[in-house]
Design an enzyme around this catalytic site. Structure first.
Site, PDB file in Angstrom:
ATOM      1  N   ASP A 115     -11.125  -6.658  -9.323  1.00  0.00           N
ATOM      2  CA  ASP A 115     -11.207  -6.465  -7.879  1.00  0.00           C
ATOM      3  C   ASP A 115     -11.885  -7.688  -7.265  1.00  0.00           C
ATOM      4  O   ASP A 115     -12.375  -8.560  -7.982  1.00  0.00           O
ATOM      5  CB  ASP A 115     -11.925  -5.167  -7.496  1.00  0.00           C
ATOM      6  CG  ASP A 115     -13.231  -4.949  -8.213  1.00  0.00           C
ATOM      7  OD1 ASP A 115     -13.786  -3.858  -8.075  1.00  0.00           O
ATOM      8  OD2 ASP A 115     -13.719  -5.876  -8.898  1.00  0.00           O
ATOM      9  N   TYR A 117     -14.451 -10.396  -5.469  1.00  0.00           N
ATOM     10  CA  TYR A 117     -15.878 -10.667  -5.666  1.00  0.00           C
ATOM     11  C   TYR A 117     -16.700  -9.798  -4.723  1.00  0.00           C
ATOM     12  O   TYR A 117     -16.310  -9.546  -3.580  1.00  0.00           O
ATOM     13  CB  TYR A 117     -16.186 -12.133  -5.414  1.00  0.00           C
ATOM     14  CG  TYR A 117     -15.582 -13.070  -6.438  1.00  0.00           C
ATOM     15  CD1 TYR A 117     -15.970 -12.998  -7.782  1.00  0.00           C
ATOM     16  CD2 TYR A 117     -14.654 -14.030  -6.073  1.00  0.00           C
ATOM     17  CE1 TYR A 117     -15.433 -13.859  -8.724  1.00  0.00           C
ATOM     18  CE2 TYR A 117     -14.116 -14.904  -7.010  1.00  0.00           C
ATOM     19  CZ  TYR A 117     -14.503 -14.812  -8.339  1.00  0.00           C
ATOM     20  OH  TYR A 117     -13.966 -15.668  -9.266  1.00  0.00           O
ATOM     21  N   PHE A 128      -9.926 -14.274  -8.434  1.00  0.00           N
ATOM     22  CA  PHE A 128     -10.786 -15.275  -9.075  1.00  0.00           C
ATOM     23  C   PHE A 128     -11.081 -16.489  -8.200  1.00  0.00           C
ATOM     24  O   PHE A 128     -11.892 -17.336  -8.566  1.00  0.00           O
ATOM     25  CB  PHE A 128     -10.201 -15.744 -10.421  1.00  0.00           C
ATOM     26  CG  PHE A 128     -10.009 -14.646 -11.414  1.00  0.00           C
ATOM     27  CD1 PHE A 128     -11.102 -14.007 -11.992  1.00  0.00           C
ATOM     28  CD2 PHE A 128      -8.746 -14.212 -11.766  1.00  0.00           C
ATOM     29  CE1 PHE A 128     -10.939 -12.974 -12.910  1.00  0.00           C
ATOM     30  CE2 PHE A 128      -8.556 -13.191 -12.676  1.00  0.00           C
ATOM     31  CZ  PHE A 128      -9.652 -12.564 -13.251  1.00  0.00           C
ATOM     32  N   HIS A 261     -11.472  -9.478 -19.783  1.00  0.00           N
ATOM     33  CA  HIS A 261     -11.847  -9.985 -18.468  1.00  0.00           C
ATOM     34  C   HIS A 261     -12.865 -11.120 -18.626  1.00  0.00           C
ATOM     35  O   HIS A 261     -13.721 -11.067 -19.506  1.00  0.00           O
ATOM     36  CB  HIS A 261     -12.439  -8.867 -17.615  1.00  0.00           C
ATOM     37  CG  HIS A 261     -12.533  -9.205 -16.168  1.00  0.00           C
ATOM     38  ND1 HIS A 261     -13.627  -9.848 -15.630  1.00  0.00           N
ATOM     39  CD2 HIS A 261     -11.660  -9.032 -15.139  1.00  0.00           C
ATOM     40  CE1 HIS A 261     -13.425 -10.034 -14.338  1.00  0.00           C
ATOM     41  NE2 HIS A 261     -12.239  -9.546 -14.012  1.00  0.00           N
TER      42      HIS A 261
END
Length: 306
Positions: A115, A117, A128, A261
């Site tokens: 999801d 930041y 990202f 992740h």
């Protein structure tokens, strides 16, 4: 009167929450002179251009309109006002659907994260990625590090194995990260669709909007794989890997690469992101399919060039 109005507000809030109401949003496509409005329930109906986005209006490529008709996204009014209990929601509202500016036919790779930041100023509607004025987050640092190791094999890297130190093919090269944490060039130049499994998040609360976006992201992945079966998928983390079942069409499992992740909490675990070889596996899969691998440099240089 105050308590009566408060009662009405809370009653409506709970109604939306338990009925999972999805309202439609006005859509303005990036196709010249073409406008498609589904249900105009917002008041700020201002004509938009390719260069400008404002609150309440989505600018997207026309190729996504069938998806919006098939599976309307969650209501942004509800997400940004009613459901948040006075907490901040990221990214800024006008950037929620930014990734959908890319035509479906231009997608070469779906890079699926978790999801947005959870800190102010970081989320920008691309997984990202952060704006150029922001410090590179730890998750993206780990991505850069893994690309550096897998595709450039710097002997100075802390991840290089002893038997790699004699490999001199690329050990003098370094990944170009001159744009900092802004990954817009990956999207615009390389066709990397930077998607998350949730498109919004509450400040400081990872995963807080996962359930809100689940169905829409499922259908997005299904839609991409139906309309563009040559797409590759790089799924990072458990929530992303669980979306694998929605990938349909001609590519098959050869076009799906899964890994851990890159967040600091998960990257160093056994079988986690660091050392996962996901970028080398992706490059090999693309070469086997006879397509040009992704160039991860921010500038136009190929890591495999001599």
């Amino acid at each position: 009167m105050y308590y009566f109005l408060l009662f009405l507000h809370r009653t409506f809030s709970f109604f939306c929450l338990f009925n999972k109401t999805n309202f439609h949003i006005p859509i303005y496509t990036t196709e010249d002179n073409k406008q498609h409005s589904m249900t105009a329930y917002l008041n700020d109906h201002i004509v938009k251009t390719k260069e400008k986005q404002t609150r309440g209006v989505v600018i997207m490529d026309a190729s996504w309109l069938p998806l919006w008709e098939r599976c309307p996204p969650p209501d942004l009014d509800w997400i940004y006002t009613i459901s948040n209990q006075h907490q901040k929601v990221f990214p800024p509202r006008e950037h929620v659907f930014r990734v959908y500016n890319m035509p479906v036919s231009s997608i070469r790779l779906v890079l699926l994260g978790q999801d947005p930041y959870i800190r102010e100023g970081q989320a920008m509607g691309l997984s990202f990625s952060v704006p150029p004025d922001q410090k590179i987050p730890p998750s993206l640092k780990n991505i850069y590090q893994q690309i550096q190791y897998e595709l450039y094999t710097l002997s100075s890297s802390s991840l290089v194995k002893d038997d790699d130190k004699n490999n001199t093919n690329n050990n003098n090269k370094k990944l170009d990260t001159s744009c900092g944490g802004d990954l817009s060039s990956w999207a615009e130049r390389e066709g990397v669709f930077l998607l998350n499994t949730a498109l919004t998040v509450l400040e400081g609360e990872s995963g807080s909007h996962m359930s809100i976006w689940s169905n829409f992201i499922d259908e997005t992945i299904r839609y991409i794989s139906e309309r563009n079966p040559n797409t590759f998928f790089l799924l990072l983390g458990k929530p992303a890997e669980q979306k694998k079942k929605y990938i349909v069409g001609g590519g098959g499992t050869d076009r799906i690469i899964c890994g851990g992740h890159p967040s600091p909490l998960a990257a160093h675990r056994a079988g986690g992101f660091l050392g996962s070889d996901v970028f080398r596996r992706l490059k090999a899969a693309m070469e086997t399919a006879g397509v040009q691998p992704i160039c991860w440099d921010h500038h136009l240089t190929d890591p495999t060039d001599s």
